[in-house]
Design an enzyme around this catalytic site. Structure first.
Site, short mmCIF file in Angstrom:
data_model
loop_
_atom_site.label_atom_id
_atom_site.label_comp_id
_atom_site.label_asym_id
_atom_site.label_seq_id
_atom_site.Cartn_x
_atom_site.Cartn_y
_atom_site.Cartn_z
CG LEU A 1 -2.05 -1.06 1.11
CD1 LEU A 1 -2.94 -0.99 2.35
CD2 LEU A 1 -2.90 -0.86 -0.14
CB ALA A 2 3.58 2.52 2.13
CG HIS B 1 -4.55 -10.41 15.15
ND1 HIS B 1 -5.71 -11.06 15.49
CD2 HIS B 1 -4.92 -9.33 14.42
CE1 HIS B 1 -6.74 -10.39 14.98
NE2 HIS B 1 -6.29 -9.34 14.33
NE ARG C 1 -5.94 -6.16 15.61
CZ ARG C 1 -5.66 -5.90 14.34
NH1 ARG C 1 -4.42 -5.61 13.98
NH2 ARG C 1 -6.60 -5.94 13.44
#
Lengths: 648, 256
Positions: A54-55, A277, A341
């Protein structure tokens, strides 16, 4: 060059150069202060972007649109395969489309609080401010977000927030956002502004006169070691959770690019901030190669429980209601199963440590949909999470509609990464870092649906501005690599590859990676203590030594050689692991994902120590792995007041 | 369980290849197919033999890296499942499995089970996007899209670009891949301005690669791990017909 861009590690405090003034005006002010590059001159500047998630993908496409000469690198066969694609749940944005009290300030507040007051306020505010633009941009690209019947966008809630601000695309939000960025990138490749180098792995950074000027890569098909020169380098190469071997990351996700940059002078910030997570499918055996995440969104309807009695091996439907412990609801009545989380993960570990875990090996807790199915019907639950139930069934062979799912925490994300200033520039001028590879916005714990937001904010809306500002102050150097510095680095990389091939030992790369993972998970995982960390500090160098004596990498360096690729990455993990543990040892407080057993409240919650640890720990490589030098960036909380994080 | 694997081994592009037989011993039914191959590779490395090269990354069925043919079926016997999500419990003790790479002229073999799928990226470059330069977007809710259209668009957008459709097709056509992207973008209001050129340009790019033509064999749909419907191919064909009645957009270069 102006002194403004020269941030070199010095003794004393690091300056992030966050603009002064009211927090809601900082980014606007910074944008106005920035120098601009004449559009006609942009093509004279070469920018090397490493990574196409994405970046990186969003950044390369946006910089190409602006007219810069962009070269983009990925070790995958196509930019569309970057690990951002695996993100499931969603992306936060302070649109307040729900009229439920959301605002930029609230998203900012939730993120700083969720990060347990270890993030930089100025950066986080900017992230919240840009969150809405991201959704606009993605919709314009055709990202198929979930919609209402009226044609407007739908949202849902996520852990750590009491407003519904998470935009989603079924359970495949990361995939759809990445494909949006990928398509924008392919459009620029077709236009000739971006040149793509697939199956090309960055193995080192070239620094000339104190500035990042290029990279050295290996062509993964031919083995050719090549140098690429540019006026600036962007690393958007993701996180290092695979230091734990078993994680939810893709198999190839690695730290090599940022670790090499660190060895060339970039400071590494908060390496011990790792996120475990809570909702992953438990380990099923020795053969396990990775762990699979089950989206946090499941906790909207699933109830987490274990038997009240230790050693209770009855099947779940034989355990009566009164003998079940819905421990998240019991301990955190207001957030319940939607506790953040870090808190949910530790709670799961605690009940399993008490011998109340379920499933083979006792390392699991139930995520039970029986109540939700009784209330809404199986069809409704299928509509909401069908793909996740299918995935669970494929992997475990169990039907989550009939028997409770079994879940357990797994390494998932890292908040730590290369230190960057407000402009996302590292301590090496000209080296910018975006997405999970930098440390900036999530403090000691990232909230769900914030990673996608950060990656895209960095790529679409921050790097295109801040790179321009940097480039406006340097003369284009062209892409000539016939400079001695390039030859020297190229030779070092070549030697490194030869060294790995020459060891000729008897153990596979994976076997070392597994061993490293075991050390890290057991001694530096969900809970850490002084004795365990010191033990890890003894074991890691020994394992590293063994690796360089006993690793076996077959075939040659002049061909597609997957063992060789892995060997280089594991060699770097074996170094990074030591820094991670040293950072965890030095931070004797508990905060977010970093839990020191010595620093907890009476009821077992994390106890921060703001007096001594309200800073970013940025480590400098000194040439000796066991002796990095610590630099501190003090954190000031002017808008979100320091408080004990409570989700009760 | 114990299995016999006949695996295509090929040292590099253009090198001769052949099937080599390996035994996979004591395989747990809870193992994934790729984990079973990991174990075979560990054994090969211990014996000093080159491990089998195969592509994989996320192992969650979403990145599209993995894929090879198992007994003639791309991604193996389980419908709607990538090979990384295929678990050994679907096989029986004593099974003999033949593993070979995607076979298509447009996907040259690089090594063993690894092929070059860059032709798919080139199809996207020809028009598989909506031209929305960063910063130019209106408010997200300013663009209304009927839910049914958005859901259908999603069904098409679920494509992971693995290439199984091409491998399954007797003609090695990339029509399902191309149709999925044309349909995804063409179903949204914001995809309309470029809709007709997109269909034409992507199909032309596909034809320019070494893919075959679509003759409605429907093998692609059966092999697709995301179960993308060939109805999208029909939709693409309709768009192509309609496009032929429309003037081509002025030859504005994509991007810039």
């Amino acid at each position: 060059m102006s002194t403004e861009t020269a941030v070199r590690p010095r003794e004393g405090a690091l300056d992030a150069r966050v603009p002064p003034g009211p927090i809601e005006r900082k980014w606007e002010r910074r944008r106005f202060e920035m120098k601009l590059v004449n559009p006609a001159n942009r093509r004279k500047y070469t920018i090397l972007v490493v990574g196409t998630g994405l970046a990186g993908g969003a950044g390369a496409a946006s910089l190409g649109e602006l007219g810069y000469n962009v070269k983009c690198f990925s070790y995958h066969d196509s930019p569309r395969r970057a690990h951002s694609i695996s993100a499931q749940g969603g992306i936060n944005a302070a649109k307040n489309y729900r009229n439920d009290g959301d605002s930029v300030f609230r998203l900012f507040y939730d993120t700083v609080k969720g990060g347990d007051f270890r993030a930089r306020e100025g950066n986080v505010y900017r992230l919240a401010e840009l969150s809405g633009n991201i959704i606009d941009q993605c919709v314009a690209q055709g990202v198929p977000f979930a919609r209402e019947y009226g044609g407007l966008l739908d949202t849902r809630s996520f852990g750590g927030a009491l407003v519904s601000r998470t935009f989603y695309a079924r359970g495949q939000t990361g995939q759809q956002l990445l494909l949006g960025a990928y398509q924008a990138l392919e459009r620029q490749i077709a236009a000739g502004t971006v040149r793509m180098f697939p199956r090309t792995e960055m193995l080192d950074l070239v620094v000339v006169d104190g500035r990042a000027r290029g990279i050295v890569t290996r062509n993964l098909v031919t083995g050719a070691i090549e140098a690429h020169a540019g006026d600036a380098v962007v690393l958007a190469t993701g996180g290092y959770a695979n230091v734990f071997y078993l994680s939810t990351n893709a198999k190839a996700s690695n730290a090599t690019a940022i670790w090499r940059a660190h060895r060339r002078g970039a400071l590494f910030a908060n390496p011990c901030y790792t996120q475990i997570h809570p909702t992953c499918i438990p380990v099923s055996g020795e053969h396990q190669s990775k762990l699979t995440l089950m989206s946090e969104s499941l906790r909207n309807d699933g109830r987490v429980w274990v038997p009240k009695r230790a050693g209770d091996t009855r099947p779940p439907d034989r355990i009566p209601e009164a003998e079940r412990d819905y421990y998240l609801e019991r301990k955190y009545p207001s957030y319940g199963n939607l506790a953040p989380r870090d808190i949910s993960s530790r709670a799961a570990k605690e009940v399993c440590d008490q011998g109340r875990g379920v499933g083979p090996g006792g390392r699991g807790v139930y995520l039970d949909f029986a109540d939700a199915i009784a209330r809404f019907g199986e069809d409704k639950i299928r509509e909401r999470y069908g793909n996740l139930f299918d995935m669970y069934e494929r992997i475990t062979g169990e039907n989550g509609y009939k028997v409770p799912m079994r879940i357990y925490p797994a390494a998932h994300y890292v908040m730590g990464g290369l230190w960057v200033d407000y402009d996302l520039m590292s301590t090496i001028p000209g080296l910018f870092v975006g997405g999970e590879a930098n440390f900036s916005d999530h403090g000691a714990n990232r909230l769900g649906a914030s990673a996608l937001m950060q990656g895209l904010a960095d790529g679409y809306f921050i790097l295109p501005y801040t790179l321009g500002h940097y480039l406006a102050q340097v003369t284009p150097a062209g892409d000539d690599t016939r400079v001695p510095a390039f030859d020297a680095v190229r030779r070092e990389v070549q030697d490194g590859v030869r060294r790995l091939l020459a060891v000729g030992g008897s153990r596979s790369v994976d076997s070392f990676h597994r061993d490293l993972g075991r050390v890290m998970w057991e001694l530096c995982g969900m809970a850490r203590n002084d004795a365990g960390l010191r033990k890890a500090l003894a074991e890691i160098p020994a394992l590293r030594e063994d690796f360089w004596r006993n690793v076996r990498v077959l075939e040659s360096g002049e061909e597609l050689n997957q063992s060789l690729e892995k060997a280089g990455r594991v060699a770097d993990f074996l170094e990074l692991a030591e820094l991670l543990v040293l950072d965890a040892l030095h931070r004797t407080e508990s905060c977010g994902g970093h839990f020191r057993e010595e620093s907890q409240t009476e009821d077992g919650e994390a106890r921060r120590d703001d007096e001594r640890f309200a800073y970013v720990a940025a480590w400098e490589y000194t040439g000796t792995l066991s002796q990095p030098r610590l630099h501190k960036e003090p954190l000031a909380f002017e808008h979100v007041h320091l408080a004990t994080r409570s989700y009760k | 369980m114990n299995l016999t694997l006949k695996v295509w081994r090929q040292k590099g592009a253009g090198a001769p290849g052949r099937f080599v037989t390996y035994e996979a011993r004591d395989v747990s039914p809870a193992t994934s197919f790729l984990e079973m191959l990991d174990a075979v590779n560990e054994g090969l490395i211990a014996r000093g033999e080159a491990p089998i090269a195969f592509e994989h990354d996320c192992r969650e069925g979403i990145c599209g890296s993995c894929g090879f043919v198992i007994n003639g079926v791309p991604h193996g016997p389980r419908r709607g499942t990538t090979v990384c999500q295929l678990h050994m419990r679907v096989f029986e003790d004593g099974d003999v499995l033949t593993l070979e790479p995607w076979r298509a002229r447009a996907f040259p073999i690089l090594k063993d089970l690894v092929v070059d799928r860059s032709a798919l990226d080139r199809i996207i470059q020809a028009g598989g996007f909506i031209s929305a330069p960063t910063g130019s977007a209106p408010d997200a809710n300013a663009i209304l899209a009927p839910k049914e259209d958005a859901e259908r668009a999603f069904d098409a957008a679920a494509c992971i670009g693995c290439g199984a459709c091409v491998a399954a097709c007797p003609n090695a056509s990339a029509m399902l891949f191309t149709a999925a992207k044309v349909s995804h973008l063409g179903l949204f209001p914001q995809g309309q301005p470029e809709r007709w050129d997109r269909a034409r340009d992507m199909v032309r790019a596909m034809d320019g690669e070494a893919f075959g033509s679509c003759t409605n064999m429907r093998e692609c749909e059966a092999a697709c791990p995301k179960e993308i419907s060939i109805a999208f191919i029909a939709r693409l064909n309709r768009d192509l017909v309609k496009a032929s009645f429309r003037p081509r957009r002025a030859a504005a270069a994509a991007g810039v």
